[in-house]
Design an enzyme around this catalytic site. Sequence first.
Site, PDB file in Angstrom:
ATOM      1  N   SER A 160      30.623  40.342 -14.883  1.00  0.00           N
ATOM      2  CA  SER A 160      30.869  41.022 -16.144  1.00  0.00           C
ATOM      3  C   SER A 160      31.632  40.105 -17.091  1.00  0.00           C
ATOM      4  CB  SER A 160      31.684  42.296 -15.890  1.00  0.00           C
ATOM      5  OG  SER A 160      32.242  42.795 -17.082  1.00  0.00           O
ATOM      6  N   TYR A 166      37.914  46.982 -10.577  1.00  0.00           N
ATOM      7  CA  TYR A 166      36.594  46.478 -10.967  1.00  0.00           C
ATOM      8  C   TYR A 166      36.718  45.081 -11.560  1.00  0.00           C
ATOM      9  CZ  TYR A 166      32.176  46.039 -13.498  1.00  0.00           C
ATOM     10  OH  TYR A 166      30.971  45.589 -13.980  1.00  0.00           O
TER      11      TYR A 166
END
Length: 239
Positions: free
Chosen positions: A134, A147
């Site tokens: 990400s 995360y």
Amino acid sequence: MVTGATRGIGSRFARLAGARGAKVLLVGRDEQRLRGQARFIGENAIPITCDLADPAALSALMERIEQDHPRLSVIVNNAALQQEMNFILDDRDALMTGLHNEIATNLLAPMMLTTRLLPVLLRQPESAVLNVTSALVLSPKAAAPVYCASKAALSSFSAALAKQCASEAPHLHILEAVMPLVETDMTRGRGRGKISAERAAKGLLSAIEAERPRYWIGKSRFLPIINRISPALVQRILS
């Protein structure tokens, strides 16, 4: 092999790969969705039910791949969980459970799959591991600390392993695809300016074709440039 193959990016990528004639191993937790996905793709698809956060299920998956699919040439580590957590206010037990599941799915499973199946990949004339990370690897957001940490760790693992393969096994490509915000079930109700899961999946195909260790997808490609000029601006964008 595509993990998280029944929803979002993984679903779209599996269909694109199947349409190109690839034999696709679909890995996911929802058996019914897996079967539906396999029917949509056709004879090139093989559904495999597995909860990557379950050590026994993960071990069984790896053993099955070794025994039944010795020609495996590409692993796409796409499956991920993202939970909003407040480490100050949330219940301790809930935090511990959530933390374990996210780390197991987002980081431990990709590392273990890569490690265990590396001999299978090395036997192929050319092969690849594609880890989906990400843009948050540049700057974490407060709402999803685990995360962000797991994706940053996966990015670091990818970079280090790519260096090893460059000298020891140049026919095995270790790749990272850096995602912007994508319209999926996981991001519903969060953020603006998302790209579609279809566009993200096409980006994964481009990442494999480009064979670059790190491939920035969509608008994320601008972030490294902005980060050189103003890291603080990148932090504001990503938060």
